[in-house]
Write an enzyme that holds these catalytic residues in place. Structure first.
Site, mmCIF file in Angstrom:
data_model
loop_
_atom_site.group_PDB
_atom_site.id
_atom_site.type_symbol
_atom_site.label_atom_id
_atom_site.label_comp_id
_atom_site.label_asym_id
_atom_site.label_seq_id
_atom_site.Cartn_x
_atom_site.Cartn_y
_atom_site.Cartn_z
ATOM 1 N N HIS A 1 1.112 -6.709 4.172
ATOM 2 C CA HIS A 1 1.814 -5.553 4.675
ATOM 3 C C HIS A 1 0.763 -4.630 5.381
ATOM 4 C CE1 HIS A 1 4.798 -2.226 3.672
ATOM 5 N NE2 HIS A 1 3.896 -1.445 3.728
ATOM 6 N N ASP B 1 4.262 -14.232 -1.070
ATOM 7 C CA ASP B 1 3.640 -13.621 0.234
ATOM 8 C C ASP B 1 4.880 -12.876 1.130
ATOM 9 O OD1 ASP B 1 2.118 -13.244 2.272
ATOM 10 O OD2 ASP B 1 1.455 -15.380 2.822
ATOM 11 N N GLU C 1 -0.467 -5.491 0.026
ATOM 12 C CA GLU C 1 -0.912 -4.595 0.697
ATOM 13 C C GLU C 1 -2.376 -4.154 0.394
ATOM 14 O OE1 GLU C 1 -0.249 0.149 2.552
ATOM 15 O OE2 GLU C 1 0.738 -0.742 0.570
#
Length: 623
Positions: free
Chosen positions: A517, A565, A574
């Site tokens: 992310h 994932d 993230e």
């Protein structure tokens, strides 16, 4: 009468004529003897007579010894030959091989291959290069990154707020976790500079650190003597935002076109203390650059009355929804302890250590409450780090009165915290794969694990450096290697020793997250500018990211060791600035490169002698 003549014959005198006649007769008789009769008489001599009268036949044949004149001394030729021969043999057997070996071209000894911690560390540091904001330097530049945020803070902030680091997958710059990250990187550089040098990352790390501290100096008026405000963040947004900002838009930072507001506060004691800690710690790293170190220390000391002021004693995130949504601060007195210790080490001013050991400060921070959540180090809780930092003071310098009582309590509390990390005491749960749940099963577990691993490894190194083999958990004596084993097990889990056999550090190992992310890593670097919402198709695709954000440690698996994932699962996928700072610190403490030791002295370079110097010797007595 004369005694008898023992040789025969009379002793009476004879006339000369008769004597001459007798002599002539003997001569004539001798002439008549032949050689055979002489030979026969020789054989007729008995053995004793032969010994008296006849020399041994072979003795006349012996050769005369020859000598060699060496100038100052003469020696037998035989001895000389043996000596020369022995020297020649010795030369051939001993000296000649040595000469041959010395004459061969020298090859540097091949160092042992780097361990996994070193390999991962090379990558983890690169994450900071990928997060840089501002006009990027040519050195250590990430290929898919470019200049960005060049108008941050302008025109409202004098000099602007250009530079620093983006926090994670968004383009916001949050000063509270950024300052904490710089403090942790400085701490690792101070303790393990020799290790960074051994793996050729020392200069790189200092560049990473300076990029952050240069920016932190912009977050307040560092030329003033007294401050009235501090800038808390640039950009940001809300999770449910519907207007262009760092959350609503999915754009590369190079393409940002929306307004990026700057937030400030006139009462942000926690942030002021954290920035002071970061600048103080960095000044110790940069002692070889006295002008820069002095600037850092001056900035830190300017912040001290700001965060000490009772009229400003509020948390930076109070009343700031965009700060509370991501980095909501819950206390400030832990930062006071943290900043006081770092200011003292940086300046040697006893005012700061006196403040950090004032009983009311740790009591208000609940330092000795033994609550599990307060034993977990993070951007929001500096208690474990602050108490370990001051335990260092007690272990190595032992200042005694008036600090001993409080330092001893910090030392004991640190020991209790370390005991809590160990499996046998059941303070924290663990996943079936062995990951300690320091965040009580909440998302993003790896950040907390990385910081705790660093503190545990560092505490073990402190004890080893003082020759102390361990510490007590209640009545049980625990050896130092147990803490190292804990740190190894947790970092090994992050690097792939887990049920999924997945590394949670991008680029390390064969299996790692591919859909991180992160806006910059998600959108192709094809020189095409995407608008605020055009980038969403890259966020929502199932394809791997076109750009690998090497070294990024993601949030991590859930409490069942499961990891999905997916970009939309930002709690798992993230990375963050503070998380990677903890990872870098833990990795450098565990790597075998550079040896297993710490730098005991650099931290205390500015600390004055604890005791008055010995008086000079008395002058020589004169009558």
């Amino acid at each position: 009468m004369h005694p008898g003549n023992v040789w025969g014959g009379s002793l009476d005198a004879v006339d000369s004529d008769r004597a001459a006649a007798d002599e002539e007769e003997r001569t004539r008789n001798m002439t008549d003897w032949d050689k055979g009769s002489i030979h026969s008489q020789r054989h007729e001599l008995d053995e004793t007579q032969q010994g008296w009268l006849l020399a041994p036949q072979d003795s006349w044949r012996k050769k005369k010894k020859k000598y060699v004149n060496l100038g100052c001394v003469s020696v037998s030729r035989t001895v000389c030959m043996w000596t020369v021969g022995a020297i020649a043999v010795l030369f051939i057997v001993v000296a000649l091989p040595i000469i041959i070996v010395k004459s061969l071209p020298r090859h540097k000894s091949i160092p042992p291959p780097p361990d996994n911690y070193t390999l991962a560390l090379h990558k983890a540091i690169k994450f900071f290069d990928a997060q840089k904001s501002g006009k990027l330097p040519k050195k250590d530049k990430v290929s898919w990154r470019g200049d960005s945020g060049l108008k941050d803070g302008l025109p409202d902030v004098v000099g602007g707020l250009v530079g620093g680091y983006y926090d994670g997958g968004s383009n916001g710059k949050f000063h509270f976790p950024m300052a904490f990250s710089m403090t942790m990187l400085s701490w690792s550089l101070i303790e393990y500079s020799h290790k960074y040098k051994a793996i050729d990352e020392y200069d790189h790390m200092r560049d990473v650190l300076k990029w952050g501290t240069d920016y932190l100096l912009l977050t307040f008026n560092n030329s003033a003597t007294r401050l009235d405000k501090i800038y808390t963040q640039v950009g940001g947004g809300l999770r449910d935002s519907e207007s262009p900002d760092d959350i609503y838009c999915w754009q590369r930072p190079e393409d940002m076109s929306y307004d990026r507001p700057v937030l400030s506060s006139t009462s942000a004691a926690d942030l002021g203390a954290e920035v002071a800690a970061a600048l103080s710690a960095a000044s110790i790293v940069f002692t070889d650059k006295p002008d820069y170190a002095k600037k850092l220390k001056r900035g830190a000391e300017t912040l001290y009355p700001f965060f000490r002021s009772k009229s400003r004693r509020k948390r930076y995130s109070d009343g700031q929804p965009t700060a509370q949504a991501f980095y909501n601060s819950t206390s400030m007195f832990d930062e006071f302890m943290w900043a006081g210790a770092w200011l003292y080490y940086a300046t040697g001013n006893k005012t700061y250590i006196q403040y950090a050991t004032t009983p009311s400060v740790p009591q208000t921070a609940k330092a000795f409450a033994n609550r599990p959540e307060l034993m977990v180090p993070s951007w929001n809780n500096k208690l474990p780090g602050a108490m370990l930092l001051m335990t260092r003071y007690r272990l190595f310098l032992n200042p005694g009165f008036p600090y001993e009582n409080m330092l001893n309590r910090y030392h004991n509390a640190t020991g209790v915290t370390m005991c809590a990390y160990l499996k046998q005491y059941n303070v924290f749960n663990r996943t079936s794969g062995g990951l300690v749940q320091l965040n009580m099963g909440k998302p993003r577990p790896l950040e907390y694990v990385a910081h705790a691993s660093f503190l545990a490894s560092l505490f073990a190194d402190y004890l080893n450096s003082t020759g102390v083999p361990g510490w007590y958990c209640g009545p049980t004596f625990v050896e130092n290697h147990v803490l190292k084993d804990f740190a190894h097990s947790q970092i090994d889990y992050i690097l792939g020793d887990n049920p999924l056999k997945m590394s949670y550090v991008v680029g390390f190992g064969k299996k790692y997250p591919r859909r991180v992310h992160h806006r910059g890593a998600t959108i192709p670097n094809d020189k095409k500018r995407r608008s605020c919402r055009e980038g969403l198709k890259y966020r929502d695709t199932k394809n791997p990211n076109p750009n690998n954000i090497t070294g990024a440690m993601v949030g991590g698996p859930n409490k069942f060791d499961q990891f999905h994932d997916l970009r939309n699962n930002y709690n798992a996928s993230e990375p963050t600035l503070s998380g990677n700072a903890g990872l870098v610190a833990a990795l450098i403490s565990l790597t075998s490169s550079g040896g297993d030791r710490i730098d005991k002295n650099t931290m205390f370079n500015s600390v004055p002698p604890l005791y008055p110097p010995a008086p000079p010797p008395p002058k020589a007595w004169k009558p």
